[in-house]
Structures are given as C-alpha cells and as structure tokens.
Motif scaffolding. Structure first.
Motif, mmCIF file in Angstrom:
data_model
loop_
_atom_site.group_PDB
_atom_site.id
_atom_site.type_symbol
_atom_site.label_atom_id
_atom_site.label_comp_id
_atom_site.label_asym_id
_atom_site.label_seq_id
_atom_site.Cartn_x
_atom_site.Cartn_y
_atom_site.Cartn_z
ATOM 1 N N ASP A 172 0.840 -1.200 0.000
ATOM 2 C CA ASP A 172 0.000 0.000 0.000
ATOM 3 C C ASP A 172 0.874 1.250 0.000
ATOM 4 O O ASP A 172 1.893 1.311 0.698
ATOM 5 N N VAL A 173 0.471 2.252 -0.772
ATOM 6 C CA VAL A 173 1.169 3.528 -0.833
ATOM 7 C C VAL A 173 0.178 4.621 -0.457
ATOM 8 O O VAL A 173 -0.881 4.754 -1.076
ATOM 9 N N VAL A 174 0.505 5.407 0.558
ATOM 10 C CA VAL A 174 -0.370 6.473 1.042
ATOM 11 C C VAL A 174 0.341 7.812 0.868
ATOM 12 O O VAL A 174 1.474 7.980 1.322
ATOM 13 N N VAL A 175 -0.309 8.757 0.205
ATOM 14 C CA VAL A 175 0.262 10.084 -0.040
ATOM 15 C C VAL A 175 -0.309 11.063 0.980
ATOM 16 O O VAL A 175 -1.529 11.153 1.150
ATOM 17 N N THR A 176 0.565 11.796 1.673
ATOM 18 C CA THR A 176 0.116 12.739 2.694
ATOM 19 C C THR A 176 0.709 14.128 2.459
ATOM 20 O O THR A 176 1.722 14.274 1.784
ATOM 21 N N SER A 177 0.069 15.113 3.047
ATOM 22 C CA SER A 177 0.548 16.487 2.983
ATOM 23 C C SER A 177 0.244 17.173 4.308
ATOM 24 O O SER A 177 -0.840 16.984 4.875
ATOM 25 N N ARG A 178 1.192 17.936 4.818
ATOM 26 C CA ARG A 178 0.971 18.642 6.071
ATOM 27 C C ARG A 178 -0.112 19.706 5.931
ATOM 28 O O ARG A 178 -0.646 20.202 6.930
ATOM 29 N N CYS A 179 -0.449 20.058 4.693
ATOM 30 C CA CYS A 179 -1.479 21.068 4.439
ATOM 31 C C CYS A 179 -2.872 20.464 4.335
ATOM 32 O O CYS A 179 -3.847 21.179 4.146
ATOM 33 N N ASP A 180 -2.963 19.134 4.425
ATOM 34 C CA ASP A 180 -4.239 18.455 4.211
ATOM 35 C C ASP A 180 -4.431 17.384 5.289
ATOM 36 O O ASP A 180 -3.872 16.296 5.203
ATOM 37 N N GLN A 181 -5.212 17.704 6.301
ATOM 38 C CA GLN A 181 -5.446 16.780 7.408
ATOM 39 C C GLN A 181 -6.100 15.492 6.927
ATOM 40 O O GLN A 181 -5.805 14.410 7.437
ATOM 41 N N SER A 182 -6.978 15.588 5.930
ATOM 42 C CA SER A 182 -7.666 14.382 5.445
ATOM 43 C C SER A 182 -6.685 13.379 4.847
ATOM 44 O O SER A 182 -6.910 12.171 4.903
ATOM 45 N N CYS A 184 -3.651 12.852 5.969
ATOM 46 C CA CYS A 184 -3.040 12.179 7.115
ATOM 47 C C CYS A 184 -3.996 11.136 7.704
ATOM 48 O O CYS A 184 -3.566 10.078 8.182
ATOM 49 N N ASP A 185 -5.278 11.428 7.651
ATOM 50 C CA ASP A 185 -6.279 10.508 8.195
ATOM 51 C C ASP A 185 -6.354 9.197 7.411
ATOM 52 O O ASP A 185 -6.940 8.221 7.893
ATOM 53 N N ARG A 186 -5.761 9.161 6.212
ATOM 54 C CA ARG A 186 -5.741 7.915 5.444
ATOM 55 C C ARG A 186 -4.906 6.828 6.130
ATOM 56 O O ARG A 186 -4.978 5.652 5.765
ATOM 57 N N LEU A 187 -4.126 7.231 7.121
ATOM 58 C CA LEU A 187 -3.312 6.259 7.851
ATOM 59 C C LEU A 187 -4.078 5.614 9.006
ATOM 60 O O LEU A 187 -3.624 4.612 9.570
ATOM 61 N N LEU A 188 -5.219 6.154 9.362
ATOM 62 C CA LEU A 188 -5.964 5.654 10.517
ATOM 63 C C LEU A 188 -6.351 4.176 10.406
ATOM 64 O O LEU A 188 -6.350 3.474 11.426
#
Length: 360
Positions: A172-182, A184-188
């Motif tokens: 699995d590959v998850v893309v995150t950004s410090r400017c987008d809380q949603s 980061c929530d993909r890791l939950l």
C-alpha cells in the motif's frame, strides 16, 4: 483498566507472563543509553536490566528495545529503578546493522504490526532506498506500508507516485501532505486500537510531524527542512505513544544508513521473483544464462535496469554481510565456480588435472 491492554498487550502476552511467577509483565515505551521507561499494569516507571541478564546477553539485539514485552520485578513505586529480568519472544522486529559499519544487529522496534516507511516527496525520494527498507521490513515479520510525505512540495506528484509504486509491488502507498489533514487521516486504518505501527525513514521526512497531526497535538518536537531541501534530524530516541484513537505508534530517529541483517527479496522484489520462476534453469543467476526470463524482461523494457541492480546489490549484501574478509573471498570464489559446484569442487578438479599432467 489494565494499562497494558491499552498499550497492546493481548491474551498471549498475559499467558506468557504467567510462566514467570514473582515477575510482572511490562512493555518498553522509551529507550535511553542503558535505561528504559516501561509501562506496567499500574503505570509508568524506569527500569534497568539485571546483572544476570547483562551477563547472559550475547549481543545487543538481545537487550530490550522499544515495543518489547518484558518481565520486571515490580510495577512501580519503591526506591530506584525496576529491574528487567527477561524479554518475551518477539512477534516481529525491525532491525539493521549497527551504524558505523559494525557487524552486530541493532533492534529499531519490536512487536510491531505495521512498518510505516516514510519518504519525503522532495529530493530525498529514492526508490532504491525504499526497496532496502521494504526488504528489511518484510523479513522482520511486520507488514510494510509506504507513506509519502510533503506532497505539497512535489512538482510532479503523479510521476513521483508512479515511480514509488513500481518500486513497491503489492505494498500500500499512502500520499500525505501537512497542508491536508484528510490525507493524514488515510493512515488511521493502519492504526486501529491495540495495533502497533513503527514510523521509519530518513531524518526530516516528517515522521514526527505526521504523528502530531494524527494525535491532534504536538506530542513530538519537529524542525523544518534545511535550505538544501534535506530534513533536520529532530527525534533523538525511540518512543512508543498511544494515539487518542487507540492506535500505538513508535517514532524512531532518522536513519542515514540501513545496513541489512536479513532481507526478504521474494516480497520486496516479487516481480523479479515471479520472473525467476519462468527461467529455464532453477538456479538461474540472471546474468548470462540462456532462457533467463529476468534478462528477457530487461531487454523488452518491462523490467527497469535500476531495479534489477538494486536487487543484485541487496542480494550480494545479504550474502556477504557479517562475514570476515577471508569468508567473503571464499563466497566470491564459490560464486565464480558456481557452475562446477563451488570452490571446493573446483579445487578437486584442479588437483585431478595436475595429477593427470604429472602422469604424462
């Protein structure tokens, strides 16, 4: 409520602990030079290892590490530190060769369900380094997940994600950004209550920032990136934390180098492993053999030359790592004479030829 349940202890751990009457189950939540912070059924306390433990530990990897379940002499209170007498069997481990070229293994985190491999989507993004992390993670028994941070700093996000995805088949590959809380929530989903995840990656890729975003508060100190686009090293020790949602995370210091102790190339290079099963010869080395499916894919452009070289490099490193210079030389000679059964048979062949020559 028993604090240990909140910190990931399940029935299996309590059953193991029952085998050691007079001692108490605990989990290591932080590690200092020769001192530990442990969580017990009553709360936190500091601990050291017993003199017998120190005497019997043959190598550093036998010592407690963050995430370990241990047996201690008390649950808190009293004067001085508690004493750890035993480390319970690890269900999984992420370890590397000790920094500085040492041959001993260093346990980064233990008893983890998921390894969250963090890579920054700036100039630090390196597919070969990712393949190294994946190989070590798979061999340790935990499930790796690739976390791409700082997507807001990436000029060509689509191409970068495609390159990383091709280097991590089946992961699995998850893309995150410090400017987008949603984002980061993909890791939950990987941080369910009672599950332990370890954040692994180079210095400054945003591990601590990501944990703070998931926690909703600044649990860990962070720093910005330097002018050369490389991250500043912030975390100086390993810490195990429980998020408000119940997931358990281990933050680790950034690793500038990751020497391999053991690797699982069949998982991190599953595409090459699948091709290998199609080779004409079972012991194909993918170098010059006829009917080699790996070389055929390379020529056809369906296998990237960089990826094949990364596979070969890790294979060599895992084979030679931990050997003396003489042993390494013997392994190299065995490789050179692999077609005739190794160096031992090659020497026998040479002696027989010498005898024949002497008889003429």
């Amino acid at each position: 409520m028993n604090q240990l349940i909140r910190y990931g202890a399940k029935e299996r751990r309590f059953a193991e602990a029952a085998l050691y009457p007079g001692l108490h189950l605990a989990r290591v939540v932080s590690q200092y030079k020769d001192r530990y912070k442990i969580i017990t059924e009553d709360g936190e306390c500091f601990a050291g290892v017993s003199g017998r433990f120190r005497y019997e530990a043959a190598e550093p990897s036998r010592y407690p590490a963050v995430g370990d379940f241990v047996m201690a002499d008390r649950t808190g209170g009293g004067s001085g530190d508690a004493v750890v007498h035993r480390v319970l069997p690890r269900s999984s481990v992420f370890e590397r060769k000790a920094a500085g070229g040492g041959q001993q293994a260093q346990v980064v985190a233990a008893n983890i369900d998921t390894v969250l491999i963090c890579m920054s989507l700036n100039h630090d993004c390196n597919p070969s380094r990712l393949e190294r992390y994946l190989s070590v993670a798979w061999s340790g028994g935990a499930v790796p997940v690739v976390v791409l941070t700082k997507a807001d700093l990436c000029a060509d996000l689509q191409s970068a994600v495609a390159e990383i995805t091709s280097a991590a088949p089946g992961t699995d590959v998850v893309v995150t950004s410090r400017c987008d809380q949603s984002s980061c929530d993909r890791l939950l989903p990987y941080l369910q209550p009672g599950m332990t995840a370890s954040f692994i990656g180079s210095s400054g890729v945003g591990k601590s920032t990501l944990i703070n975003r998931l926690a909703g508060e600044d649990l860990l100190r962070t720093s910005g990136i330097r002018q050369d686009d490389k991250g500043r090293h912030t975390t100086t020790r390993r810490d195990l934390l429980v998020l408000p949602q119940g997931g358990i995370v281990i933050d680790t210091p950034g690793m500038r180098e990751l020497g391999v102790e053991t690797v699982d190339l069949s998982r991190s290079f599953s595409d090459i492993d699948d091709l290998s099963s199609q080779c004409r010869f079972r012991d194909c080395t993918h170098t010059a053999e006829p009917g080699c499916a790996v070389l055929k894919a390379l020529e056809a452009g369906t296998l990237d030359a960089r990826r094949l070289e990364s596979y070969r490099k890790l294979k060599r490193e895992a084979r030679y790592d931990g050997l003396s210079s003489r042993q390494i030389e013997n392994e190299k000679l065995n490789g050179m004479f692999e077609d005739v059964g190794g160096m031992k048979k090659a020497r026998k062949f040479i002696r027989q030829n010498d005898k024949r020559r002497g008889g003429y």
